[in-house]
Design an enzyme around this catalytic site. Structure first.
Site, PDB file in Angstrom:
ATOM      1  CB  CYS A   1      -0.976  -0.047   1.175  1.00  0.00           C
ATOM      2  SG  CYS A   1      -2.405   1.018   0.939  1.00  0.00           S
TER       3      CYS A   1
ATOM      4  CG  HIS B   1      -3.396  -3.585   3.380  1.00  0.00           C
ATOM      5  ND1 HIS B   1      -2.396  -3.031   4.147  1.00  0.00           N
ATOM      6  CD2 HIS B   1      -3.995  -2.553   2.747  1.00  0.00           C
ATOM      7  CE1 HIS B   1      -2.392  -1.711   3.999  1.00  0.00           C
ATOM      8  NE2 HIS B   1      -3.351  -1.394   3.145  1.00  0.00           N
TER       9      HIS B   1
ATOM     10  CD  GLU C   1      -0.999  -5.596   6.127  1.00  0.00           C
ATOM     11  OE1 GLU C   1      -0.649  -6.134   5.051  1.00  0.00           O
ATOM     12  OE2 GLU C   1      -1.376  -4.403   6.199  1.00  0.00           O
TER      13      GLU C   1
END
Lengths: 801, 283
Positions: B92, B223, B225
């Protein structure tokens, strides 16, 4: 050495001055308190106040800071204690125990406030500083912020203020995402209502949740150790500027169009970037204090700025502080001492730490995190010291500009306001003839207060921090697993149907509690705490006061009547906030709007429930009787004009039984999905369950309208035919819908019977999507998923854009 | 040869806000991970086997997202580590830094050849969050090397500037030919170049992640994670991962089993092991 020549201290002459002379003098000095209040200040001090003192008392005695009109009422009706409560109302956030893991007692810190006036005047900054202020309240307890929510109330998007309303909606939503997303706290929910009563006073409430280990909680007070050790007062954050000077008093009067421009300056300037840096750096500071085993005090700066924060730190400990305003890092020269003392410049905290710790604290902010360099002159500095005598002393350029007993500053004042009921009687509601249920459902689904909020919540980052399990739109409450590697879940939801307020403030308060509890139970969580934000008009108007008192009574009764699942003790209302003066100079006040947030615990977050239907061939159960009372319902607003009809009363015993049963069912893994019944009743709840099923494997429902009514208790004795069907389909009486696999039904029924819950098996799920109703009074009907989706998806998008 | 755990450094620039969960996600795939301050001691940097620039709003997105951080001295050091073949992932805002620094696509290293522009979305503006389906376009990069071309995975996006754009004639085609386009937004079955919202930001030809020519530096907007465990996957999600999530509903597997993002970090670990083996077990 250079000798400081004290600057002359300006005084406001009050003693022996007549009203006609005093009032203009106060106005000229920008002071909003009454002549009597000004004299009380002089009496307390035993002399005329300095300009700085006058400004401090003016702020501390504002409605916003002192709760002078509400304190007594809140204390009288709200349960605030319980075995799980670590910290009730009184400090920046309330704290309740969540779970003990490996000997560590994890707690949830929660705060709930409004930022209504600023958001009406400058929507983006107003909403952003709303988030900014509420997270500070949680951070300063030593907690890490793990989520925010924002209940919003806007004007009529098709009414006379439509254009301004759309600007406000857009600005507020933008302010929330621009601040919250950059700060890096997940947005876990909220709600949105539109009504013309909010045309000139939007409501922007904000809730923040934090996670903190019980023995790492930092109190907003000078520690007792300061009685025999030297303690410094440290100010950290943004350089102090005039922004937000007078913000508290601005929030404590009705909005006035002509003053809109001045009011803009009463709103502070948000900086989520600095706030993020402060949050990370502060973790290191708190760890430092823990490692060294020294006690510290920590408080955020909000309304009243330095004066409010540091005096409260002192008063809480019965000690005093001496602050040198000349040592405060300022953004511009020649700021008046009263501005430095009372400005509400954002992104600031104050610490009281042992003197030997000060250099290390300054180093962390100013060098390790390099704040002065990367955030334009922000940083940490020692601005004063703790003194043994309980006095609040401010110096500026060598002169004492404030010297008062600490508790005099913080004690505030209290009023008992006159109360009088509104004169009106709700009439039995009348539904027009010739309605067809199918058409009505499509209309209600597309109603601006019912349709999907997706357009708004897709602006919000709901997943930052990586602990989010259920996002907005997936269930009745947001769910997170905030302790890494541990299966404990936290569920949270906000509610407050403003249309109840138009009819019955007591029920408005009660239903806000009941609905928020239902939302949390519907994902399988036990309620552990409530917060409230009470948004009302001008407390100098007796009818407003009556509505306020009734709403608080309703909240208190519901919190006691529903109670905690295990012990049955009242669900504690830990912190609360009161926002009066949500009334325009034109005289129109907002609908009485008690807004409640409920926090729940999931012992095993993997057992949580969402609202999307999961598979065809399952049974659908309705919990909770329908009623003929359609007051405040989406149905009545959509087809019945502006009738003010009786609302369904909350039955606390039923709500409790249902909450206990639904959480039992979730924990036993017996339900595939669950959704509570609110706006739009069973019909809308079913549509939402259908529309929330997987896109590539849609599931629909086939439901008998007859089965919605219990044989022994027809929804309405009188009504029959289509009207009766509409009452059953759209009644907003409390309840739940459960999707249950055939193999689980026996165990499910045992629980429902044991818990004494009214229930009915109303139909089955069907693969492929769509919603069909059988056994109707008139003609059976069905709607494809596509037909349901269009109004629900588009209904509110245009106005939220 | 001693089997040693890979060590990853997550760089904390001012304003990042995904460093903690990124660290947890890395550790969940059997690697060690430290969060390093952007202004901390630089000599330690070379000790690590790989680097992650996490999401956030570095320097308040002043000028342009990632623009200020890209000028930070630490980025020059990362250039050297990338030269040495070590993996670097920008997620990002981290992706925005890698583009602004000219590390990616890096046809001419150091030259800014691509940008991440404001989302273009019908009837809305600003920030947009959504789970997206991603088709693997290059299975040799440091984030996809355990996957296979045209596999479809699902990872959430959350940004206001995520639209890969360039003014260089023919660059996009060249990136596809070079295998530098690592992932594209797709339909749930891998349908290419879908419309909004499947392509959440109007990115050119649905590009979601781009690498440097050798595939060890990857700029990705999604993303991973936030998709490292099944518990993070929405129950109503379409496709394989939604089904897996619903299949695990009510069991502890929701909390313990990896989600789609796990494969991204697993690739990082495998890429490092492969690289060390390739270098004759210097580790």
């Amino acid at each position: 050495m250079n000798v400081v020549v004290p600057a002359p201290v300006s005084i406001i002459k009050v003693l022996g001055v007549a009203d006609d002379e005093l009032l203009p003098r106060l106005a000229e000095a920008g002071l909003t308190f009454t002549a009597d209040e000004a004299r009380r200040v002089a009496d307390l001090l035993g002399r005329d106040p300095t300009v700085v003192e006058a400004n401090i008392f003016n702020t501390m005695w504002s409605e916003h800071c002192s709760y002078k009109s509400s304190r007594k009422v809140l204390g009288e009706y709200l349960p605030t204690e319980g075995v799980g409560v670590v910290l009730g109302p009184g400090e920046d956030a309330g704290i309740v125990r969540l779970a003990t893991v490996n000997g560590k007692s994890y707690c949830i810190a929660i705060a709930h406030e409004s930022h209504n006036h600023p958001s009406q005047v400058v929507p983006n900054e107003g909403a952003a500083t709303g988030i900014g202020g509420i997270v500070r309240d949680v951070y300063c307890m030593g907690a890490d912020v793990i989520g925010v929510l924002d209940p919003l109330r806007f004007g009529d998007p098709t009414g006379k203020n439509a254009e301004r309303t759309k600007e406000i909606v857009h600005g507020v939503v933008e302010g929330i995402w621009q601040y919250g997303n950059a700060l890096g706290v997940p947005n876990l929910g909220g709600d949105v209502y539109f009504d013309s009563s909010f045309d000139e006073n939007c409501l922007v409430n904000v809730v923040a949740l934090g996670l903190v280990v019980e023995d790492e909680i930092i109190r907003s007070r000078i520690p007792v150790e300061a009685r025999d050790t030297d303690y410094d007062v440290i100010l950290v954050g943004k350089p102090t500027d005039p922004s937000g000077f007078g913000g508290a008093t601005f929030a404590s009067r009705v909005l006035d169009e002509e003053r809109a421009l001045d009011d803009k300056y009463a709103v502070q300037v948000p900086d989520p970037f600095l706030k993020r840096m402060l949050a990370v750096a502060t973790r290191d500071v708190l760890k430092l204090a823990r490692d060294k085993g020294v006690a510290i005090g920590f408080k955020d700066l909000g309304a009243g700025g330095i004066a409010c924060a540091t005096s409260e730190l002192g008063a809480a400990a019965g000690l005093g502080v001496r602050i040198d305003l000349s040592k405060v890092i300022v953004a511009e020269d020649d700021l008046k001492p009263e501005v430095i003392a009372c400005s509400e410049t954002q992104e600031r905290y104050s610490f009281v730490v042992p003197r030997e710790l000060s250099p290390e604290v300054l180093r962390i902010y100013n060098e390790v995190f390099d704040l002065p360099e990367i955030c334009h002159g922000s940083g940490a500095s020692v601005i004063g010291e703790v003194i043994q005598e309980a006095r609040f002393i401010l110096e500026h350029e060598g002169a004492v500009v404030c010297d008062a007993r600490t508790e005099e500053i913080t004690a505030g004042i209290c009023y008992v306001r006159e109360s009088r009921p509104r004169e009106f009687t709700p009439k039995e509601c009348v539904l027009p003839d010739g309605l067809d249920a199918r058409g009505v459902l499509l209309k209600v689904l597309g109603a601006v207060n019912v349709a999907s909020r997706e357009h708004i919540y897709r602006h919000y980052d709901s997943e930052v921090k990586g602990s989010t399990v259920v996002r907005p739109g997936e269930a009745d409450a947001g769910v997170i697993a905030p302790i890494p590697g541990v299966g404990v879940g936290v569920a949270v939801a906000c509610d407050g149907n403003p249309f109840y307020g138009a009819v019955d403030s007591y029920q408005a308060g009660a239903v806000a509690v009941a609905e928020s509890v239902r939302n949390v139970a519907a994902v399988g969580a036990h309620p552990i705490a409530l917060t409230d934000c009470l948004n009302f008009g001008n407390p100098e108007v007796p009818e407003v006061v009556h509505d306020f008192v009734e709403a608080v009574r309703g909240i208190g009764d519901a919190a006691r009547g529903i109670g905690l699942k295990d012990s049955g003790e009242p669900i504690p209302v830990v912190p609360g906030n009161v926002s009066f003066y949500n009334q325009s100079s034109g005289g129109s006040a907002v609908l009485p709007s008690p807004i409640v947030c409920c926090v729940g615990r999931l012992v095993d977050v993997s057992r949580h429930l969402t609202m999307g239907l999961k598979a065809g061939g399952n049974s659908i159960y309705l919990l909770g009787r329908r009623t003929a009372k359609l007051g405040a319902s989406a149905l009545l607003r959509t087809v019945g004009g502006d009738q003010v009809a009786p609302v369904p009363e909350v039955d606390f015993d039923d709500e409790r039984r249902m909450m206990v049963a639904v959480t039992d069912i979730a924990e036993s893994g017996l339900a595939a999905s669950c959704h509570d019944i609110s706006d739009g009743g069973v019909a809308v709840a079913l549509a939402e369950m259908v529309l929330s099923s997987p896109e590539d494997d849609p599931v629909g429902a086939r439901v008998s309208v007859q089965r919605l009514s219990a044989a022994e208790t027809g929804a309405s004795g009188a009504a029959s035919g289509t009207t009766h069907d509409l009452e059953l389909l759209f009644s907003e009486a409390g309840g739940y819908l459960l999707e249950v696999a055939i193999g689980h039904e026996e165990r499910l029924l045992n629980i429902l019977e044991d818990r004494g819950v009214w229930y009915s098996r109303i139909g089955t799920t069907v693969a492929g999507g769509g919603l069909s109703f059988t056994e109707t009074a008139d003609r059976d009907f069905s709607l494809s998923a596509k037909e349901l989706a269009r109004p629900w998806t588009d209904g509110a998008t245009e106005v939220m854009r | 040869m001693m089997e040693s755990r890979a060590r990853i450094a997550v760089i904390r620039f001012p304003g990042v806000n995904c460093e903690d969960e990124t660290k947890r996600a890395v550790e969940s795939q059997g690697m060690d991970c430290d969060i390093l301050m952007w202004n901390g001691p630089r000599e330690r940097l070379a000790e690590y086997d790989g680097y992650i620039l996490p999401g956030g709003f570095t320097y308040q997105d002043r000028v342009r997202a990632g623009a200020i951080a890209a000028k930070d001295g630490i980025v020059d050091l990362l250039f050297d580590e990338a030269e040495a073949g070590k993996p670097i992932i920008g997620i990002c805002n981290g992706a925005q830094i890698l583009l602004e620094s000219g590390m990616v696509p890096g046809i001419t290293p150091g030259k800014v050849e691509m940008g991440l522009a404001r989302n273009i979305m019908p009837d809305r503006d600003g920030y947009y969050t959504r789970w997206t389906h991603l088709r693997i376009e290059s299975d040799t990069s440091c984030v996809t090397c355990v996957m296979t071309n045209h596999d479809v995975t699902s990872i959430p996006t959350a940004h206001a500037e995520g639209r890969f754009v360039t003014i260089d004639e023919g660059l996009i085609d060249r990136l596809f030919e070079n295998g530098q386009v690592v992932m594209t937004y797709s339909g749930v079955k891998g349908e290419a170049e879908p419309a909004f919202p499947l392509n959440p930001n109007g990115s050119t030809r649905g590009i979601a992640a781009v690498s440097n020519p050798s595939g060890n530096v990857v700029a990705m907007m999604p993303h991973p994670e936030r998709a490292a465990w099944l518990s993070q996957v929405p129950e109503s999600l379409s496709g394989r991962w939604g089904a897996e999530r619903r299949g695990a509903a009510g069991s502890r597997r929701v909390l313990t089993e990896p989600g789609p993002g796990g494969e991204i970090f697993k690739s990082l670990g495998a890429f490092i092991t492969e690289r060390l083996r390739g270098r004759g077990g210097e580790a």
